[in-house]
Write an enzyme that holds these catalytic residues in place. Structure first.
Site, PDB file in Angstrom:
ATOM      1  N   CYS A  27     -40.897  64.539  71.899  1.00 16.64           N
ATOM      2  CA  CYS A  27     -40.050  65.121  70.862  1.00 16.64           C
ATOM      3  C   CYS A  27     -40.600  66.473  70.422  1.00 16.64           C
ATOM      4  O   CYS A  27     -39.848  67.454  70.306  1.00 16.64           O
ATOM      5  CB  CYS A  27     -39.958  64.170  69.667  1.00 16.64           C
ATOM      6  SG  CYS A  27     -38.798  64.692  68.387  1.00 16.64           S
ATOM      7  N   CYS A  28     -41.898  66.541  70.180  1.00 15.29           N
ATOM      8  CA  CYS A  28     -42.522  67.813  69.802  1.00 15.29           C
ATOM      9  C   CYS A  28     -42.384  68.847  70.908  1.00 15.29           C
ATOM     10  O   CYS A  28     -42.202  70.031  70.638  1.00 15.29           O
ATOM     11  CB  CYS A  28     -43.996  67.605  69.472  1.00 15.29           C
ATOM     12  SG  CYS A  28     -44.323  66.782  67.889  1.00 15.29           S
TER      13      CYS A  28
ATOM     14  N   CYS B 193     -41.547  62.361  60.753  1.00 17.36           N
ATOM     15  CA  CYS B 193     -42.970  62.193  61.046  1.00 17.36           C
ATOM     16  C   CYS B 193     -43.861  62.727  59.934  1.00 17.36           C
ATOM     17  O   CYS B 193     -45.049  62.997  60.161  1.00 17.36           O
ATOM     18  CB  CYS B 193     -43.307  62.874  62.374  1.00 17.36           C
ATOM     19  SG  CYS B 193     -42.402  62.198  63.782  1.00 17.36           S
TER      20      CYS B 193
ATOM     21  N   CYS C 131     -41.758  67.872  60.297  1.00 21.30           N
ATOM     22  CA  CYS C 131     -40.443  67.264  60.473  1.00 21.30           C
ATOM     23  C   CYS C 131     -40.312  66.021  59.599  1.00 21.30           C
ATOM     24  O   CYS C 131     -41.286  65.271  59.410  1.00 21.30           O
ATOM     25  CB  CYS C 131     -40.225  66.898  61.933  1.00 21.30           C
ATOM     26  SG  CYS C 131     -40.084  68.311  63.047  1.00 21.30           S
TER      27      CYS C 131
ATOM     28  N   CYS D 123     -48.849  68.876  66.901  1.00 22.40           N
ATOM     29  CA  CYS D 123     -47.561  68.841  67.588  1.00 22.40           C
ATOM     30  C   CYS D 123     -47.654  69.371  69.015  1.00 22.40           C
ATOM     31  O   CYS D 123     -46.816  69.054  69.849  1.00 22.40           O
ATOM     32  CB  CYS D 123     -46.517  69.631  66.811  1.00 22.40           C
ATOM     33  SG  CYS D 123     -46.873  71.404  66.698  1.00 22.40           S
TER      34      CYS D 123
END
Length: 241
Positions: free
Chosen positions: A124-125, A208, A205, A231
């Site tokens: 995702c990062c 998280c 984000c 990240c």
């Protein structure tokens, strides 16, 4: 502090020499030296517009409010962060803030259900931060960020200037203390991020990021419960040339 002649560029002044010259410099001196050595067209600030970001942005604006500022709008940001970004742009007179979003095709391909943050936060990062930042930094040869040694973890030993893959990275706040940052906020009457009062000490984000207690580490609320502390945008050589 040693100063750099206007003709000195990174090619002529190795990163180690820059770091040695700026090792005890103030954030203002580091950013001014970076601007002088690199030039505005090849230098960018990367900011999360998070809990302590206003300090770096204030010093940047004092040096040159037209230095490009890159903000990664991941699609998972708190609404408060987006509002804070707009507020600081106006207060500080920042002239070139670039809000960068993930590639729509990559999101459709790899995160169609918008839940990759849960199943694979590293992936995702990568698609929401690392890859967009690599694209945004393509025109630049150096960048400035707001990491501090007191944040701990892998940040505890960061230099003031370092090589980051194909680029030079300046860490003008590496040496500062929490008290130094608080003094910048007080002297400039800077607003705090709206979530700080609610117990958020490091803000990224929304999925998280969680609140943290005063006795916890600076970034304890990031990726809580996972074996993850960064990240990926600050991993050495993580950003392609």
């Amino acid at each position: 502090m040693s100063t750099l002649a206007a003709s000195d560029h990174v090619e002529q002044a190795p990163v180690a020499a820059l770091d040695a010259a700026l090792r005890t410099a103030s954030p203002h001196e580091v950013i001014a030296a970076a601007l002088q050595a690199i030039g505005r067209e090849r230098l960018a600030v990367v900011s999360s517009f998070g809990s302590e970001s206003a300090a770096l942005l204030k010093v940047t604006a004092d040096v040159d409010p037209a230095i490009p500022v890159i903000f990664l709008d991941t699609g998972h940001m708190f609404a408060e962060t987006l509002a804070y970004r707009d507020q600081l742009i106006e207060i500080l007179g920042l002239r070139d803030v670039r809000s960068i979003k993930p590639d729509a095709a990559a999101l459709a391909r790899e995160d169609a259900d918008n839940d990759l943050w849960f199943s694979d936060p590293d992936a995702c990062c990568r698609i929401r931060k690392v890859e967009p930042l690599a694209r945004a930094l393509a025109p630049f040869t150096a960048w400035i960020n707001g990491r501090k040694r007191f944040q701990g973890g892998v940040r505890a030993g960061i230099p003031v200037v370092e090589q980051d893959g194909a680029r030079v990275k300046f860490n003008p706040f590496a040496n500062v203390s929490r008290e130094d940052i608080a003094a910048i906020y007080r002297s400039a009457n800077l607003p705090q991020h709206p979530l700080v009062a609610s117990g958020f000490r490091s803000i990224g984000c929304m999925p998280c990021t969680s609140r943290s207690d005063a006795g916890e580490g600076e970034r304890a609320g990031r990726w809580r419960g996972r074996d993850k502390t960064e990240c990926g945008i600050h991993t050495a050589a993580s950003l392609p040339s």
